[in-house]
Design an enzyme around this catalytic site. Structure first.
Site, PDB file in Angstrom:
ATOM      1  N   HIS A 182      73.273  75.088  15.719  1.00  0.00           N
ATOM      2  CA  HIS A 182      73.455  74.182  14.580  1.00  0.00           C
ATOM      3  C   HIS A 182      72.403  73.072  14.596  1.00  0.00           C
ATOM      4  CE1 HIS A 182      75.925  71.944  11.571  1.00  0.00           C
ATOM      5  NE2 HIS A 182      75.371  70.898  12.170  1.00  0.00           N
ATOM      6  N   GLU A 183      72.260  72.412  15.729  1.00  0.00           N
ATOM      7  CA  GLU A 183      71.308  71.303  15.800  1.00  0.00           C
ATOM      8  C   GLU A 183      69.873  71.803  15.664  1.00  0.00           C
ATOM      9  OE1 GLU A 183      72.786  68.657  15.383  1.00  0.00           O
ATOM     10  OE2 GLU A 183      74.766  69.240  16.104  1.00  0.00           O
TER      11      GLU A 183
END
Length: 873
Positions: free
Chosen positions: A301-302
């Site tokens: 996600h990051e």
């Protein structure tokens, strides 16, 4: 009531200045940090506008424009801002020298101390606690950062971008410096700085074009051995993004830092991600299968934010779901591709129903794109993230994958290096897919209602069978109950459906067809082959094609049929969830349906026989009862203790009715569970469910096995054993808990799970037991994970937290007031535990109301006050 002024989307105006470049100089001392910022500022217009900079707890030392010191009458300063009334009308350089104190900062915003390490958290508005700046996401600048510090205290100095220069200071060899340069413009909320005693683990990733990317994960000494899973996860994410979206990483190095004291799960700062330690430091011995998968997902996600959030950011915070909803969708797709798409979908839907749907029904309900807010920190919610992701998923379904990706490519090409809105994104999707909006296959205005309207739509479905013509007529009606201003609001609701012949063989008549409900009422005709004498069984919202609730006239026979035969993972699981909710609902009203219970248990026995070997993970999923929040939603007046007890009784019933099958399962599974993730995770998941049923059914041998399994080399098995024993509160529970504590008392990341376990398990110590945990020598009041472990665990201790004397509620209120003084963000998020107070039976409602008033009368932060006032409204 608070007099705090809300910020409104309708009031948005462009900032009158561009800030193309910023040079930041950090001089880290023993008691404070001196920050010097040098900003190139370009007016957008030829007339002078006030230059308004935000600042919080900053001591101004000097300020100059183009080298000339400003006089006191040329600027004004307050606790919140610095204003220059008549700045130059052409490009100029603004230098500000200031002083901050990160060493006494407990808010975990801005620059703060964590276990001897200085670190930053700037999203959403933490940068104003570091230096004077507009601190808004639509100001993108190229950053160069110099950091100077004592070499012994802070041997590692990190910031965004690529390292340009480093070395000892010529006039003081005890101090050293480093210069970082980020070549890509970014908003200030993506700025990051870390300084401290850290060790790094290095690796290299080679892109599809042959570039080498240096990967470095920084951890406290001794934690290096727990980083392998994070490194592998990152490389998987980098490869996936290249292969699926054609997006290559753009810097020379990618850095991750693990921090114990962190409000969020992780932060996507450009090239320097800062992570909560729990989401980095893990292997099969220290983390469960679910935790390892979550780490893989959050790492991805990051990383995915590099393009969907960093290279293209939000114009303002009302557009928060533009980056978060899209990136959650991307990380969910990543996990689906790596593991099982069907099981991942069930996991995501279960989370959405238990948390986001509950939020939609609460006083803190808000739209994916809210119209106003007081404190943006309170809008980092499941609505922004998970519901936002569902909207992207619907767009992919409506457009088709090929056209969807064309739209994504156009969006990135058009808005790279700038700040965008949700409308910019959706218009790019449509234009990329169809060139002209008029060719869009659905009503774009109606689809945007998903962003603008709060609440969960509900769809009502009824069927009629035309046996003469073999046609199934299906009528649909949509409503959004939370919209009080316009009950006739129309949404675009894609419905994937199939139907099955009732003849032997379970042959789908119509499989995965798409029907788009975009009016309040619509009809669908499904033609079946000639000769069908009975109406087929309708399978609706396959794959959970829309984030809605629905009510249909499907019979119990239909649900049992789908539970046993549907070929869509979600629909089969969902049919079982419906049946279990119905069984528990009738029990709550003392009207147990014996026939339904018998038929459902018979269906479970059949499922065990068909799925035991081939699909243990899915079998475990089918055997998992609905979440507590879902069960609460069944009632207008909620008696939480009664729900908990009846749910437990139902599990005991299942355990006793299929006791022999479960014992055989447990025996077969235990010899082949293994411990290396992801191999064997289905068997481990199923074993945990089986153990839970058997311990509740009173199986002494299994209880003993659970105690012995606490020291198992798989954390999944160890925690599974703990969980199975938790409801019993007997000597085995106590023995298992003590064993787990002694094994992990020196590992704070793992020990948080023990704190959560102790706080959530029923025991005779009551509130005193929770108090002992909070005063435990290993409990860390500054770590949000520890606070969430104990107070969050306590909120799940149903009979204690919801005790009819109201003591549980009052205790929680008192502790949240204490937390608020240290960390307002953590307190404001946890106070939402009181948001459903109006839905409870009178005694609970009264006790919870008193506790909310106690919070309201206390001296609490603006973050927490906003939530408390919404709850009271």
């Amino acid at each position: 009531m608070s007099a705090q002024k809300s910020i409104k989307l309708s009031d948005y105006t462009e900032y009158p200045y561009l800030i193309p470049s910023i040079y930041l100089d950090f001089d880290i001392g023993d008691e404070y940090v001196v920050v010097q910022s040098s900003m190139i500022i370009k007016p957008k217009q030829k007339v002078s506008s006030k230059l308004i900079l935000q600042g919080n707890q900053i001591k101004l030392l000097s300020i100059s424009i183009n080298g000339k010191e400003l006089k006191l009458e040329e600027y004004s300063i307050s606790d919140e801002s610095l204003i220059i009334d008549t700045p130059p009308v052409s490009e100029f350089q603004l230098k500000i020298r200031s002083q901050i104190d990160p060493f006494s900062n407990t808010s975990l915003e801005g620059l703060y101390l964590s276990s001897g390490m200085l670190t930053t958290q700037c999203e959403a508005e933490g940068f104003r606690s570091i230096c004077y700046h507009p601190d808004r996401p639509d100001i993108l600048s190229r950053y160069t950062v110099r950091i100077e510090a004592d070499r012994e205290l802070y041997p590692v100095l990190l910031s965004n971008g690529n390292e340009k220069n480093s070395g000892n200071l010529k006039n003081n060899h005890r101090r050293h410096e480093i210069i970082w340069e980020d070549p890509f413009p970014k908003p200030c909320y993506l700025f990051a700085l870390v300084a401290g005693k850290l060790n790094s683990v290095s690796d290299i990733y080679f892109t599809n074009t042959g570039r080498s990317i240096d990967i470095k994960i920084y951890v406290e000494p001794g934690d290096e051995k727990y980083t392998k899973h994070a490194v592998i996860s990152l490389k998987k994410a980098m490869k996936w993004d290249e292969d699926n979206y054609g997006l290559e990483y753009d810097l020379d190095e990618y850095k991750i830092v693990a921090v114990r004291h962190f409000n969020m799960g992780a932060m996507e700062n450009k090239g320097l991600n800062i992570f909560n330690s729990k989401l980095v430091l893990a292997d099969s011995k220290t983390a469960t299968d679910d935790e390892l998968e979550r780490i893989e997902s959050v790492i991805a996600h990051e990383y995915f934010h590099n393009w969907t959030g960093n290279r293209i950011t939000c114009r303002d915070w009302f557009q928060l779901s533009l980056k978060e909803g899209l990136t959650v969708f991307r990380d969910q797709s990543f996990t689906s591709d790596l593991h099982s798409a069907g099981l991942k979908r069930i996991e995501d839907v279960s989370f959405l129903r238990n948390f986001q749907f509950a939020e939609d029904k609460s006083p803190t309900s808000h739209a994916v794109k809210p119209k106003e807010y007081i404190d943006i920190d309170n809008f980092y919610t499941t609505t922004i993230y998970e519901k936002g992701a569902e909207l992207i998923r619907m767009l992919e379904l409506l457009l088709g994958k090929e056209k969807f990706f064309k739209g994504i490519n156009l969006y990135i090409k058009t808005f790279d290096g700038s700040a965008a809105t949700t409308e910019d994104f959706i218009n790019s999707l449509i234009k990329g897919a169809y060139l002209e909006e008029i060719n869009c296959p659905f009503d774009l205005t109606k689809f945007l209602n998903w962003y603008y309207k709060a609440g969960t739509p509900k769809v009502y479905i009824s069927q009629s069978w035309d046996s003469k013509n073999s046609i199934l007529n299906v009528s649909f009606e949509q409503k959004i109950d939370c919209d009080t201003t316009n009950k006739n609001i129309e949404m675009v609701i894609p419905i994937l459906y199939s139907c099955y012949s009732r003849k032997k063989g379970s042959i789908p008549i119509a499989e995965d067809n798409l029907f788009v409900l975009d009016k309040n009422k619509m009809n669908l005709q499904i033609k079946t082959p000639p000769g069908e004498k009975e109406a087929p069984v309708l399978s609706l919202f396959r794959g959970f094609s829309s984030p809605v609730l629905w009510e249909s006239d499907l019979s119990i026979d239909d649900y049992l049929y789908l539970f046993l035969n549907d070929n869509d993972y979600f629909s089969r699981w969902d049919s079982g969830q419906y049946l279990m909710r119905e069984i528990i609902r009738t029990r709550l009203f003392n009207k147990a349906n014996q026939l339904l219970e018998d038929r459902f248990i018979s269906a479970i026995k059949q499922s065990i026989n068909s799925l035991e070997i081939n699909d243990p993970f899915f079998l475990a999923t089918l055997l998992t009862i609905p979440g507590f929040a879902e069960l609460e939603s069944l009632l207008n007046k909620v008696d939480p203790i009664n729900i908990y007890r009846e749910s437990l009784k139902f599990q005991i019933l299942i355990g006793n009715e299929i006791l022999q099958q479960l014992r055989i399962l447990a025996k077969n599974l235990f010899v082949k569970v293994g411990h290396e993730w992801p191999m064997g995770k289905g068997e481990r998941k199923l074993l945990g469910i089986v153990w839970s049923y058997l311990t509740l059914a009173g199986d002494k041998n299994v209880q003993k096995t659970c105690v012995e399994s606490i020291s198992h080399y798989s954390m999944t098995i160890s925690r599974t054993a703990l969980s199975a024993l938790k409801p019993l509160d007997n000597v085995n529970t106590e023995k298992a808990s003590n064993l787990f504590y002694n094994l992990w008392k020196d590992n704070p990341v793992v020990l948080d799970s023990w704190f959560a376990y102790e706080a959530s398990r029923p025991n005779k110590q009551g509130i005193d037991g929770i108090e002992k945990l909070l005063s435990h020598s290993k409990f860390d009041w500054k770590a949000p994970n520890s606070i969430r472990a104990v107070l969050g665990g306590f909120s799940k201790n149903i009979e204690l937290f919801h005790s009819l004397d109201g003591e549980g509620y009052l205790f929680m209120a008192e502790k949240l007031i204490e937390v608020d003084k240290i960390n307002p963000i953590t307190a404001s998020r946890m106070v939402k535990i009181f948001s459903k107070w109006k839905t409870y039976v009178e005694k609970n409602k009264e006790g919870m109301y008193k506790s909310i008033l106690k919070l309201n009368q206390a001296n609490i932060s603006s973050n927490t006050r906003e939530v408390v006032e919404l709850i009271l409204k």
